[in-house]
Design an enzyme around this catalytic site. Structure first.
Site, PDB file in Angstrom:
ATOM      1  N   GLY A 197      35.377  40.219  47.294  1.00 44.87           N
ATOM      2  CA  GLY A 197      36.040  41.468  46.955  1.00 44.87           C
ATOM      3  C   GLY A 197      37.547  41.336  46.813  1.00 44.87           C
ATOM      4  O   GLY A 197      38.235  42.318  46.582  1.00 44.87           O
ATOM      5  N   CYS A 198      38.056  40.120  46.976  1.00 46.91           N
ATOM      6  CA  CYS A 198      39.493  39.881  46.826  1.00 46.91           C
ATOM      7  C   CYS A 198      39.737  39.176  45.490  1.00 46.91           C
ATOM      8  O   CYS A 198      38.966  38.307  45.100  1.00 46.91           O
ATOM      9  CB  CYS A 198      40.008  39.000  47.967  1.00 46.91           C
ATOM     10  N   ALA A 199      40.811  39.553  44.821  1.00 52.81           N
ATOM     11  CA  ALA A 199      41.158  38.903  43.562  1.00 52.81           C
ATOM     12  C   ALA A 199      41.577  37.457  43.806  1.00 52.81           C
ATOM     13  O   ALA A 199      41.328  36.581  42.990  1.00 52.81           O
ATOM     14  CB  ALA A 199      42.270  39.668  42.858  1.00 52.81           C
TER      15      ALA A 199
END
Length: 135
Positions: A49-51
């Site tokens: 869920g993190c870029a």
């Protein structure tokens, strides 16, 4: 409910005059954080869920929560350092009671982070809560 380490960060943010200074401070917090051993940067510790690439490895000692974290982005390393200040040393059973959104809101992060960074920050908080709940 915040830890003394987080209160120190909040006080520093109050002292800094504008967001650019705060942004630089977040990056400095990330630079000051010890690097995570690359052998711990595996799919099991990766935060989805993190870029950016983000890894969080929990450590529970004497019933208190702690973790190591790292990222390939300096600003995200700084956000990890802030989360470390918020959660490190807290009794495991109290981790879920911390209102991370309110505490981080005191720093004014949400209005200055991109939507992707804000989503990533929420994903890191959720991962920390899940790790503490599983402990």
């Amino acid at each position: 409910m915040a830890t003394p380490a987080f209160e120190d960060i909040a006080e520093t943010f109050d002292f800094l005059e504008d967001w650019e200074e705060r942004y630089r401070h977040v990056i400095e917090l990330g630079k000051a954080m010890p690097p995570m051993d690359p052998s711990l940067q595996v799919p099991a510790t990766k935060v989805e869920g993190c870029a950016s690439q983000v890894w969080i490895m929990p450590r529970i000692e004497s019933g208190h929560f702690d973790f190591q974290g790292d990222s390939d982005a300096l600003i995200v390393r700084g956000l990890i350092a802030i989360l470390h200040a918020l959660y490190s040393g807290v009794p495991v059973r109290e981790v879920a009671a911390i209102d991370a959104s309110a505490e981080l809101g005191r720093l004014g992060l949400e209005e200055h982070l991109s939507a992707q960074r804000s989503n990533g920050l929420r994903a890191m908080v959720e991962r920390i809560r899940l790790l503490a709940a599983a402990a």
